[in-house]
Design a protein around this motif. Structure first.
Motif, PDB file in Angstrom:
ATOM      1  N   GLY A 190       0.627  -1.140  -0.393  1.00  0.00           N
ATOM      2  CA  GLY A 190      -0.052  -0.082   0.475  1.00  0.00           C
ATOM      3  C   GLY A 190       1.118   1.378  -0.241  1.00  0.00           C
ATOM      4  N   TRP A 191       1.040   1.915   1.778  1.00  0.00           N
ATOM      5  CA  TRP A 191       1.858   3.299   1.348  1.00  0.00           C
ATOM      6  C   TRP A 191       2.675   2.642   2.401  1.00  0.00           C
ATOM      7  CZ3 TRP A 191      -3.075   2.815   0.045  1.00  0.00           C
ATOM      8  CH2 TRP A 191      -3.434   3.258  -1.462  1.00  0.00           C
ATOM      9  N   PHE A 192       4.491   3.586   2.667  1.00  0.00           N
ATOM     10  CA  PHE A 192       5.186   3.329   3.178  1.00  0.00           C
ATOM     11  C   PHE A 192       5.445   4.824   3.915  1.00  0.00           C
ATOM     12  CE2 PHE A 192       9.245   3.820   4.368  1.00  0.00           C
ATOM     13  CZ  PHE A 192       9.626   2.359   6.001  1.00  0.00           C
ATOM     14  N   CYS A 193       5.334   5.310   5.037  1.00  0.00           N
ATOM     15  CA  CYS A 193       6.181   6.418   5.699  1.00  0.00           C
ATOM     16  C   CYS A 193       7.452   6.355   5.880  1.00  0.00           C
ATOM     17  CB  CYS A 193       4.856   7.139   6.451  1.00  0.00           C
ATOM     18  SG  CYS A 193       5.286   8.998   6.989  1.00  0.00           S
ATOM     19  N   PRO A 194       7.885   6.720   5.304  1.00  0.00           N
ATOM     20  CA  PRO A 194       9.981   6.587   5.489  1.00  0.00           C
ATOM     21  C   PRO A 194      10.172   7.186   6.699  1.00  0.00           C
ATOM     22  CG  PRO A 194       9.676   8.240   3.727  1.00  0.00           C
ATOM     23  CD  PRO A 194       7.819   7.151   3.992  1.00  0.00           C
ATOM     24  N   CYS A 195       9.188   8.086   7.700  1.00  0.00           N
ATOM     25  CA  CYS A 195       9.756   9.236   8.871  1.00  0.00           C
ATOM     26  C   CYS A 195      10.058   8.175   9.618  1.00  0.00           C
ATOM     27  CB  CYS A 195       8.430   9.979   8.856  1.00  0.00           C
ATOM     28  SG  CYS A 195       8.602  11.189   7.098  1.00  0.00           S
ATOM     29  N   HIS A 196       9.097   7.532  10.068  1.00  0.00           N
ATOM     30  CA  HIS A 196       8.738   6.161  10.958  1.00  0.00           C
ATOM     31  C   HIS A 196       8.232   5.265  11.399  1.00  0.00           C
ATOM     32  CE1 HIS A 196       8.565  11.390  12.726  1.00  0.00           C
ATOM     33  NE2 HIS A 196       9.173  10.617  13.355  1.00  0.00           N
ATOM     34  N   GLY A 197       8.390   4.874   9.558  1.00  0.00           N
ATOM     35  CA  GLY A 197       8.189   3.407   9.624  1.00  0.00           C
ATOM     36  C   GLY A 197       6.498   2.593   9.588  1.00  0.00           C
ATOM     37  N   SER A 198       5.865   3.547   9.407  1.00  0.00           N
ATOM     38  CA  SER A 198       4.577   3.385   9.297  1.00  0.00           C
ATOM     39  C   SER A 198       4.127   2.864   8.184  1.00  0.00           C
ATOM     40  CB  SER A 198       3.163   4.603   9.993  1.00  0.00           C
ATOM     41  OG  SER A 198       3.504   4.633  10.690  1.00  0.00           O
ATOM     42  N   HIS A 199       3.532   1.264   7.589  1.00  0.00           N
ATOM     43  CA  HIS A 199       2.762   0.396   6.566  1.00  0.00           C
ATOM     44  C   HIS A 199       1.794   0.429   6.558  1.00  0.00           C
ATOM     45  CE1 HIS A 199       7.103  -1.008   5.923  1.00  0.00           C
ATOM     46  NE2 HIS A 199       7.794  -1.123   6.876  1.00  0.00           N
ATOM     47  N   TYR A 200       1.646   0.926   5.744  1.00  0.00           N
ATOM     48  CA  TYR A 200      -0.405   1.230   5.346  1.00  0.00           C
ATOM     49  C   TYR A 200      -0.575   0.174   4.086  1.00  0.00           C
ATOM     50  CZ  TYR A 200      -1.064   5.451   7.755  1.00  0.00           C
ATOM     51  OH  TYR A 200      -0.038   6.504   8.410  1.00  0.00           O
ATOM     52  N   ASP A 201      -2.172  -0.988   4.292  1.00  0.00           N
ATOM     53  CA  ASP A 201      -2.269  -2.094   3.069  1.00  0.00           C
ATOM     54  C   ASP A 201      -3.197  -1.291   2.043  1.00  0.00           C
ATOM     55  OD1 ASP A 201      -5.308  -1.351   4.125  1.00  0.00           O
ATOM     56  OD2 ASP A 201      -4.669  -3.230   5.593  1.00  0.00           O
ATOM     57  N   THR A 202      -3.599  -2.293   0.865  1.00  0.00           N
ATOM     58  CA  THR A 202      -4.303  -1.582   0.507  1.00  0.00           C
ATOM     59  C   THR A 202      -5.739  -1.327  -0.246  1.00  0.00           C
ATOM     60  OG1 THR A 202      -4.817  -3.819  -0.406  1.00  0.00           O
ATOM     61  CG2 THR A 202      -2.729  -3.260  -1.826  1.00  0.00           C
ATOM     62  N   ALA A 203      -5.413  -0.537   1.354  1.00  0.00           N
ATOM     63  CA  ALA A 203      -6.922  -0.209   1.543  1.00  0.00           C
ATOM     64  C   ALA A 203      -6.895   1.009   2.552  1.00  0.00           C
ATOM     65  CB  ALA A 203      -7.730  -0.885   2.682  1.00  0.00           C
ATOM     66  N   GLY A 204      -5.642   1.404   2.575  1.00  0.00           N
ATOM     67  CA  GLY A 204      -5.050   2.641   3.381  1.00  0.00           C
ATOM     68  C   GLY A 204      -5.865   2.239   4.847  1.00  0.00           C
ATOM     69  N   ARG A 205      -5.458   1.312   5.441  1.00  0.00           N
ATOM     70  CA  ARG A 205      -5.396   0.832   6.786  1.00  0.00           C
ATOM     71  C   ARG A 205      -3.765   0.699   7.173  1.00  0.00           C
ATOM     72  NH1 ARG A 205      -9.356  -3.890   5.299  1.00  0.00           N
ATOM     73  NH2 ARG A 205      -7.896  -4.624   4.529  1.00  0.00           N
ATOM     74  N   ILE A 206      -3.881   1.651   8.738  1.00  0.00           N
ATOM     75  CA  ILE A 206      -2.248   1.183   9.169  1.00  0.00           C
ATOM     76  C   ILE A 206      -2.335  -0.509   9.837  1.00  0.00           C
ATOM     77  CG2 ILE A 206      -3.040   1.745  11.425  1.00  0.00           C
ATOM     78  CD1 ILE A 206       0.100   2.364  10.607  1.00  0.00           C
ATOM     79  N   ARG A 207      -1.146  -1.244   9.093  1.00  0.00           N
ATOM     80  CA  ARG A 207      -0.879  -2.699   9.594  1.00  0.00           C
ATOM     81  C   ARG A 207       0.602  -2.622   9.979  1.00  0.00           C
ATOM     82  NH1 ARG A 207      -3.394  -5.997   5.663  1.00  0.00           N
ATOM     83  NH2 ARG A 207      -2.338  -7.135   7.195  1.00  0.00           N
ATOM     84  N   LYS A 208       1.566  -1.520  10.404  1.00  0.00           N
ATOM     85  CA  LYS A 208       2.927  -1.921  11.244  1.00  0.00           C
ATOM     86  C   LYS A 208       3.471  -0.522  11.288  1.00  0.00           C
ATOM     87  CE  LYS A 208       7.603  -3.542  10.111  1.00  0.00           C
ATOM     88  NZ  LYS A 208       7.897  -4.790   9.365  1.00  0.00           N
ATOM     89  N   GLY A 209       3.719   0.215  12.323  1.00  0.00           N
ATOM     90  CA  GLY A 209       5.119   0.452  12.612  1.00  0.00           C
ATOM     91  C   GLY A 209       3.753   1.639  13.678  1.00  0.00           C
ATOM     92  N   PRO A 210       4.307   2.860  13.976  1.00  0.00           N
ATOM     93  CA  PRO A 210       3.820   3.924  15.199  1.00  0.00           C
ATOM     94  C   PRO A 210       2.620   4.199  14.509  1.00  0.00           C
ATOM     95  CG  PRO A 210       5.972   5.211  14.110  1.00  0.00           C
ATOM     96  CD  PRO A 210       5.193   3.982  13.648  1.00  0.00           C
ATOM     97  N   ALA A 211       1.894   4.798  13.431  1.00  0.00           N
ATOM     98  CA  ALA A 211       1.126   5.433  12.956  1.00  0.00           C
ATOM     99  C   ALA A 211      -1.324   4.689  13.700  1.00  0.00           C
ATOM    100  CB  ALA A 211       0.044   5.523  11.865  1.00  0.00           C
ATOM    101  N   PRO A 212      -1.267   5.795  14.436  1.00  0.00           N
ATOM    102  CA  PRO A 212      -2.431   4.993  15.589  1.00  0.00           C
ATOM    103  C   PRO A 212      -3.611   4.418  14.146  1.00  0.00           C
ATOM    104  CG  PRO A 212      -2.388   7.212  15.300  1.00  0.00           C
ATOM    105  CD  PRO A 212      -1.414   6.862  14.830  1.00  0.00           C
ATOM    106  N   ALA A 213      -4.044   5.530  13.692  1.00  0.00           N
ATOM    107  CA  ALA A 213      -5.112   5.338  12.529  1.00  0.00           C
ATOM    108  C   ALA A 213      -4.736   4.347  10.840  1.00  0.00           C
ATOM    109  CB  ALA A 213      -6.397   6.319  12.693  1.00  0.00           C
ATOM    110  N   ASN A 214      -6.402   4.612  10.153  1.00  0.00           N
ATOM    111  CA  ASN A 214      -6.205   4.854   9.002  1.00  0.00           C
ATOM    112  C   ASN A 214      -5.860   5.596   8.294  1.00  0.00           C
ATOM    113  OD1 ASN A 214      -6.352   1.748   9.447  1.00  0.00           O
ATOM    114  ND2 ASN A 214      -8.527   1.898   9.490  1.00  0.00           N
ATOM    115  N   LEU A 215      -5.387   5.456   7.125  1.00  0.00           N
ATOM    116  CA  LEU A 215      -5.896   6.823   6.767  1.00  0.00           C
ATOM    117  C   LEU A 215      -6.971   7.193   6.246  1.00  0.00           C
ATOM    118  CD1 LEU A 215      -2.484   5.950   3.318  1.00  0.00           C
ATOM    119  CD2 LEU A 215      -2.677   7.194   5.411  1.00  0.00           C
ATOM    120  N   VAL A 216      -7.278   8.714   6.081  1.00  0.00           N
ATOM    121  CA  VAL A 216      -8.084   9.003   6.108  1.00  0.00           C
ATOM    122  C   VAL A 216      -9.208   8.843   4.796  1.00  0.00           C
ATOM    123  CG1 VAL A 216     -10.198  10.656   6.504  1.00  0.00           C
ATOM    124  CG2 VAL A 216      -7.665  10.384   8.161  1.00  0.00           C
ATOM    125  N   VAL A 217     -10.143   8.781   4.659  1.00  0.00           N
ATOM    126  CA  VAL A 217     -11.015   8.530   3.639  1.00  0.00           C
ATOM    127  C   VAL A 217     -12.120   9.865   3.601  1.00  0.00           C
ATOM    128  CG1 VAL A 217     -12.986   7.705   2.668  1.00  0.00           C
ATOM    129  CG2 VAL A 217     -11.168   5.828   3.682  1.00  0.00           C
TER     130      VAL A 217
END
Length: 190
Positions: free
Chosen positions: A149-176
């Motif tokens: 999906g998406w990867f935030c290199p600043c702190h290592g958050s990984h999002y899947d193909t629905a924009g949901r947080i799967r790994k890293g420090p982000a507390p919530a999914n990407l906003v729709v």
């Protein structure tokens, strides 16, 4: 000279009860109050009107996006309300990956069908929910993280193909964002 009262109960000048000044005074008070209220409203209107958003701000409140040029597997980024919005034309593989996730494994559980209006189109505000960075994954050469999906290199958050947080420090999914399909190939954000 004394005021005379007519047999009809009115004073010499036709005022009820013989007191010509009372009804005139009441009328003058009401008329003065009404004119004063209109004057205050007229003076306050420019101030109140200045609090409305400017025309350029209103123009950004909603935008239309043409989806026709976006090929399957491709992503585009548009700016809406000063934020990047990711529009991805998902492949069948990406849709299957998003649907076949055990929701109990997610930090912010949300089924794929609640995050999209049409399975092939994923629309997200492209701002990481950790510290507001813009995740990578829009360009074919960008790293997409461990979940495609998406990867935030600043702190290592990984999002899947629905924009949901799967790994890293982000507390919530990407906003729709709020959006609506105007046709099969056109959406309006906002």
């Amino acid at each position: 000279m004394a005021e005379t009262t007519h047999p009809s109960g009115t004073g010499a000048h036709g005022a009820p009860g013989g007191d010509d000044g009372t009804s005139r005074r009441d009328f003058l008070y009401l008329a003065t109050g009404a004119v004063g209220a209109v004057g205050v409203a007229a003076a306050a209107w420019p101030f109140i009107d200045s609090m409305n958003p400017a025309a350029d701000t209103l123009a950004l409140a909603s935008i239309e996006v043409d989806l026709a040029p976006v090929a399957e597997g491709q992503s585009i980024t548009v700016t809406w309300r000063g934020k990047p919005v990711f529009v991805r034309h998902r492949t069948a593989k990406e849709i299957d990956e998003a649907k076949n996730v055990n929701l109990s494994e997610l930090r912010d559980p949300a089924p794929d069908d609640k995050r999209v209006q049409k399975p092939e189109w994923l629309i997200l505000v492209g701002v990481c929910t950790h510290l507001g960075c813009v995740p990578l994954g829009q360009k074919p050469t960008d790293p997409r993280g461990d979940y495609d999906g998406w990867f935030c290199p600043c702190h290592g958050s990984h999002y899947d193909t629905a924009g949901r947080i799967r790994k890293g420090p982000a507390p919530a999914n990407l906003v729709v964002p709020q959006y609506a399909f105007l046709s099969d190939n056109r959406i309006r954000l906002g």
